[in-house]
Design a protein around this motif. Sequence first.
Motif, mmCIF file in Angstrom:
data_model
loop_
_atom_site.group_PDB
_atom_site.id
_atom_site.type_symbol
_atom_site.label_atom_id
_atom_site.label_comp_id
_atom_site.label_asym_id
_atom_site.label_seq_id
_atom_site.Cartn_x
_atom_site.Cartn_y
_atom_site.Cartn_z
ATOM 1 N N GLY A 47 0.644 -1.183 0.028
ATOM 2 C CA GLY A 47 -0.087 0.014 0.228
ATOM 3 C C GLY A 47 0.969 1.297 -0.235
ATOM 4 O O GLY A 47 0.423 2.454 0.327
ATOM 5 N N HIS A 115 -3.494 -3.001 -4.656
ATOM 6 C CA HIS A 115 -3.379 -2.010 -5.805
ATOM 7 C C HIS A 115 -2.212 -1.504 -6.564
ATOM 8 O O HIS A 115 -1.537 -1.097 -5.434
ATOM 9 C CB HIS A 115 -4.374 -0.818 -5.224
ATOM 10 C CG HIS A 115 -4.451 0.225 -6.343
ATOM 11 N ND1 HIS A 115 -5.324 -0.135 -7.472
ATOM 12 C CD2 HIS A 115 -4.370 1.630 -6.369
ATOM 13 C CE1 HIS A 115 -5.621 1.172 -8.023
ATOM 14 N NE2 HIS A 115 -4.940 2.083 -7.633
ATOM 15 N N VAL A 121 5.636 -6.678 -10.063
ATOM 16 C CA VAL A 121 6.502 -7.652 -9.265
ATOM 17 C C VAL A 121 6.642 -8.729 -10.006
ATOM 18 O O VAL A 121 6.206 -9.066 -11.044
ATOM 19 C CB VAL A 121 6.148 -7.857 -7.866
ATOM 20 C CG1 VAL A 121 5.818 -6.515 -6.936
ATOM 21 C CG2 VAL A 121 4.601 -8.686 -8.062
HETATM 22 C C1 LIG Z 1 3.341 1.147 -7.788
HETATM 23 S S1 LIG Z 1 3.380 1.216 -6.378
HETATM 24 C C2 LIG Z 1 1.945 0.994 -5.644
HETATM 25 C C3 LIG Z 1 1.595 1.839 -4.063
HETATM 26 C C4 LIG Z 1 0.126 1.666 -3.729
HETATM 27 N N1 LIG Z 1 -0.509 0.469 -3.527
HETATM 28 C C5 LIG Z 1 -0.594 2.830 -4.857
HETATM 29 O O1 LIG Z 1 -1.543 2.140 -5.570
HETATM 30 O O2 LIG Z 1 -0.458 3.873 -4.810
HETATM 31 C C6 LIG Z 1 3.994 -0.468 -5.884
HETATM 32 C C7 LIG Z 1 4.137 -0.882 -4.253
HETATM 33 O O3 LIG Z 1 4.597 -2.263 -4.109
HETATM 34 C C8 LIG Z 1 5.505 -2.243 -3.173
HETATM 35 N N2 LIG Z 1 6.164 -3.745 -3.230
HETATM 36 C C9 LIG Z 1 6.888 -4.145 -4.175
HETATM 37 N N3 LIG Z 1 7.252 -5.492 -3.923
HETATM 38 C C10 LIG Z 1 6.873 -5.529 -2.582
HETATM 39 C C11 LIG Z 1 7.022 -6.868 -2.023
HETATM 40 N N4 LIG Z 1 7.657 -7.971 -2.086
HETATM 41 N N5 LIG Z 1 6.529 -6.840 -0.696
HETATM 42 C C12 LIG Z 1 5.533 -5.762 -0.395
HETATM 43 N N6 LIG Z 1 5.742 -4.437 -1.114
HETATM 44 C C13 LIG Z 1 6.168 -4.603 -2.410
HETATM 45 C C14 LIG Z 1 6.374 -1.183 -3.375
HETATM 46 O O4 LIG Z 1 7.063 -0.912 -2.288
HETATM 47 C C15 LIG Z 1 5.286 0.054 -3.906
HETATM 48 O O5 LIG Z 1 5.100 0.665 -2.715
#
Ligand SMILES: C[S@@+](CC[C@H](N)C(=O)[O-])C[C@H]1O[C@@H](n2cnc3c(N)ncnc32)[C@H](O)[C@@H]1O
Length: 470
Positions: A47, A115, A121
Amino acid sequence: MNTPYDRVAYPSSVFTQTHPERLAVLALLAGLEPVDPRHSRILEIGGGDCLNLLSFAAMWPDCSAHGFDLSQIAIERGSRIAEAAGLDNVSLAVEDIMEAHRRYPAGSFDYVIVHGVYAWVPPHVREACMELVAHVLSDHGIAMISYNAMPGGHVRLIMREMLFNIVDGIDNFEERIDAARSFLEDYAKPREGDEPLAITLRQQAESMLQRPDSVLFHDELGDCYYPQRLIDVVRAGEALGLRHLTDAGRNRHLDGFLPDGAEVPEDPDEAVLRAASRDDYAALRFFRHTLFVRAEQEPDRTIDASRIDGLYLTTKLRRQEDGSFALAGDTIEIADEELATALEAAAAATPQRLAVSQVARNPEQLRVVLQLFAEWYVQLYVHPAPFPSVPGNLPQTSPLVRALLEMGELTVCTLDHALLKIEQAELRGLLLAADGQTAIPDLAAAGHGIPPEDVEAALTASAQRGLLLG
Ligand SMILES: C[S@@+](CC[C@H](N)C(=O)[O-])C[C@H]1O[C@@H](n2cnc3c(N)ncnc32)[C@H](O)[C@@H]1O
């Protein structure tokens, strides 16, 4: 761990498509029994700073909200806001999706929000993400997973290939963004003899140029970009005991339902999935907000507008002089004058919510309201607004609004789950002074730069925008 999101912060925001009330409405429409969002357990995965989640915690003191993200900087910011707001029903943690599975008991969340993560990922994290969702979703729970979808994702993949040719080897954030922007500015210019696909790509470049630098950096120039086909996402969920419900995005709410009046096929789940997938290709869809429930739940996929009868609504439709309604450049004709008048009243009351039964008084009117909801012109909710329309005797600013203002932010998050920029310094001062212990005449006497005779009106306008708790 220093993640790209620690180096460059992602903008914090709130997302209507993740609102538990919207998810609950869609489940109710399918004849299911979602958990009352006000008393639910909500999880947000990846998030960012989780402002979206904090907004739910602020509007429903009896819910319990948990959010996590890999980025320490994002979680620290969210935790600072939660602490300043005194939100004791929310917890945030720095956590990796890969590790999260064992921390949560099975079935421990009623609403699960993922979201803007699933398509950004690597495949093993995506798999772990779906496993986590399937693990934590409660019996009557609803999960929302959003992602860049196919076939529109192909177009963005072409743009990425072009952009990576330009930015390859440039590590510095500013230089990377500058190089990408100057390429996009040139590329977006129409060329003589452009084929339709080139026109589409140039439009895509134009829309990328509108994005903030940080979004361009992560969404377009990030390491991972795996747009998904709806059918693959649904199959991944099905393999883990989940069932596709529908989509929470604009114009997509009825994707999980059979066409009005259609005969029920042998396998309704498969029929709606196939139809929605075909439509993705017909519309060159870019994004989806797919909802899942547990496989044991059996959605009724026939449309029954009477199911929205006990709900509440708001609308931003504005009546024009010629009697039609307008919203964001669209014009809508409502032939039924009784319904049109009622919708006008609903618009005047928004963001306060009117009971659907006050607006739609017969089956045909309910059908029209449901269609307006599906097209995003009307918002439906399970409950009345969680904030008053007039200030109490001792006006009290929402703690989340107060916390953001105290942190020097101009944009706050309302109790209506919206971002609102409060430009006027005097109004910010008044909101900070409205502490729930000071009567309106005393707030007026204290000044705060607003003429005393205007203070009550300013507080009423603030209440109506969802800035006040009482
Ligand atoms: C594009 S951003 C979206 C953030 C938020 N959900 C939004 O829609 O504004 C992707 C988020 O996924 C998190 N993220 C990526 N890989 C992750 C993982 N393995 N575990 C937890 N969070 C992760 C990133 O740190 C980032 O904050």
